[in-house]
Design an enzyme around this catalytic site. Structure first.
Site, short mmCIF file in Angstrom:
data_model
loop_
_atom_site.label_atom_id
_atom_site.label_comp_id
_atom_site.label_asym_id
_atom_site.label_seq_id
_atom_site.Cartn_x
_atom_site.Cartn_y
_atom_site.Cartn_z
CE1 TYR A 30 31.21 130.08 42.06
CE2 TYR A 30 32.00 127.90 41.45
CZ TYR A 30 30.84 129.01 42.09
OH TYR A 30 29.78 128.47 42.60
CE LYS A 143 29.19 127.91 38.94
NZ LYS A 143 28.51 127.45 40.28
CD GLU A 175 20.42 128.54 43.27
OE1 GLU A 175 20.59 128.16 42.35
OE2 GLU A 175 20.65 129.73 43.58
CG LEU A 199 24.11 129.55 38.70
CD1 LEU A 199 24.84 130.82 38.56
CD2 LEU A 199 25.21 128.33 39.00
N1 DCS Z 1 22.98 126.59 42.02
C1 DCS Z 1 24.02 126.95 42.56
C2 DCS Z 1 24.05 128.12 43.89
C3 DCS Z 1 25.22 126.48 42.17
O1 DCS Z 1 26.49 126.56 42.96
C4 DCS Z 1 25.41 125.33 41.23
C5 DCS Z 1 26.63 124.86 40.81
C6 DCS Z 1 23.98 125.22 40.65
C7 DCS Z 1 22.89 125.82 41.02
C8 DCS Z 1 24.17 124.29 39.42
O2 DCS Z 1 24.57 124.80 38.30
P1 DCS Z 1 25.48 123.89 37.18
O3 DCS Z 1 24.49 122.86 36.73
O4 DCS Z 1 25.81 124.89 36.38
O5 DCS Z 1 26.62 123.23 37.96
N2 DCS Z 1 27.75 124.97 41.63
C9 DCS Z 1 28.85 124.45 41.28
C10 DCS Z 1 30.01 124.57 42.53
O6 DCS Z 1 30.00 125.51 43.13
N3 DCS Z 1 30.33 123.46 42.52
O7 DCS Z 1 30.00 122.38 41.54
C11 DCS Z 1 28.79 123.01 40.70
#
Ligand code: DCS
Length: 282
Positions: A30, A143, A175, A199
């Site tokens: 996703y 992701k 993270e 990620l």
């Molecule tokens: N790390 C994890 C585990 C994440 O799920 C996300 C974003 C990030 C880092 C940050 O990545 P981006 O800067 O590309 O958003 N998660 C998305 C989510 O599940 N909801 O909103 C953002």
């Protein structure tokens, strides 16, 4: 309206197969992409990451990136989204339930939009976080729809009255449960390297660029709990939280418990970038 494969349709027309592998195994991927004032932010980067996630799971996307980009734009336009986001997922498809990949299955793509205001209050005041063990698998760079480790950690944060859980693996800060983590130490930004344990966030990469513009050094290296607790500033980044200061960790204030100057400077630069994107697109 929602997007199903390459067609826009009403949500009530959507049928998800009982044996969709996303539903049964979390076998899918996703993206969450931000829309500011009707314009997508970082669309290419998100779709490139989607392609990478697909490749790593030996999945194929139902159709090419260029068409997908167009369809997402159509979707946002038809729903008249101003400040919001699109959620996009692709599963390996519907097939008789066996763990291994099916011989034949077409990927199932769905996307929908929602209005979502920018988190102004949290960006201004900062948030409280907890730390907790990183219990996720060893391919956090993908992701994928498998988010139980993230879900359980975020719930733990919520139960503690906090907004995010910072994950610790073998003493190292990886993270957040849905964000990347940065600390400021002696004028430098430090964050975990983009390996299999995190990620590689799109916002993380935007931060790299604006830090460079601000003559701020970013170092990708592992750091521990002590570095986190003694940092000059701590911030998280994500598509939904943008750049948000962390002001308490496990109930203890970060320095004076207020958002720090470097975080604020980066937030200002991030705002400028959002406006630039809009003026290019309009
Ligand atoms: N790390 C994890 C585990 C994440 O799920 C996300 C974003 C990030 C880092 C940050 O990545 P981006 O800067 O590309 O958003 N998660 C998305 C989510 O599940 N909801 O909103 C953002």
């Amino acid at each position: 309206m929602i997007l199903v494969q390459d067609k826009l349709m009403e949500q009530k027309e959507l049928h998800i197969g009982m044996e969709d592998r996303g539903y049964q195994f979390g076998d899918g991927i996703y993206e969450v992409i931000r829309i500011y004032n009707g314009c997508f932010f970082g669309m290419d980067e998100h779709l490139t990451r989607l392609e990478r996630s697909a490749r790593e799971l030996q999945m194929s996307l139902p159709y090419a990136k260029d068409l997908l980009k167009k369809r997402l734009e159509d979707l946002a336009a038809v729903n008249n989204v101003k400040d919001g986001q699109v959620y996009l997922q692709v599963t390996r498809g519907v097939a008789e339930r066996t763990h291994h990949f099916p011989d034949h299955a077409d990927g199932v793509l769905i996307a929908y939009t929602k209005e979502a205001p920018r988190p102004y209050q949290k960006m201004a005041d900062g948030i409280g976080v907890i730390t907790t063990e990183d219990i996720r698998w060893l391919r956090c760079d993908i992701k994928s729809l498998n988010l139980l480790g993230n879900v359980l950690s975020k719930q733990k944060a919520k139960d503690a009255g906090c907004d995010e859980a910072i994950l610790i693996r073998d003493g190292i800060v990886t993270e957040g449960s849905s964000s990347n983590v940065f600390i400021v130490k002696e004028g430098e930004l430090v964050t975990h390297p983009a390996d299999n344990l995190i990620l590689n966030g799109i916002t993380r990469n935007v931060l790299f660029k604006i830090a460079e513009e601000s003559q701020l050094n970013v170092v990708e290296k592992k750091f521990g709990m002590d570095d986190l607790l003694n940092a000059d500033e701590v911030m998280i980044t994500s598509t939904t939280m943008e750049i948000t200061p962390v002001v308490t960790i496990d109930g203890k204030p970060v320095q004076d418990g207020k958002p720090g100057p470097i975080t604020k400077r980066l937030q200002e630069k991030f705002n400028l970038r959002i406006h630039e994107v809009q003026s290019v697109e309009n």
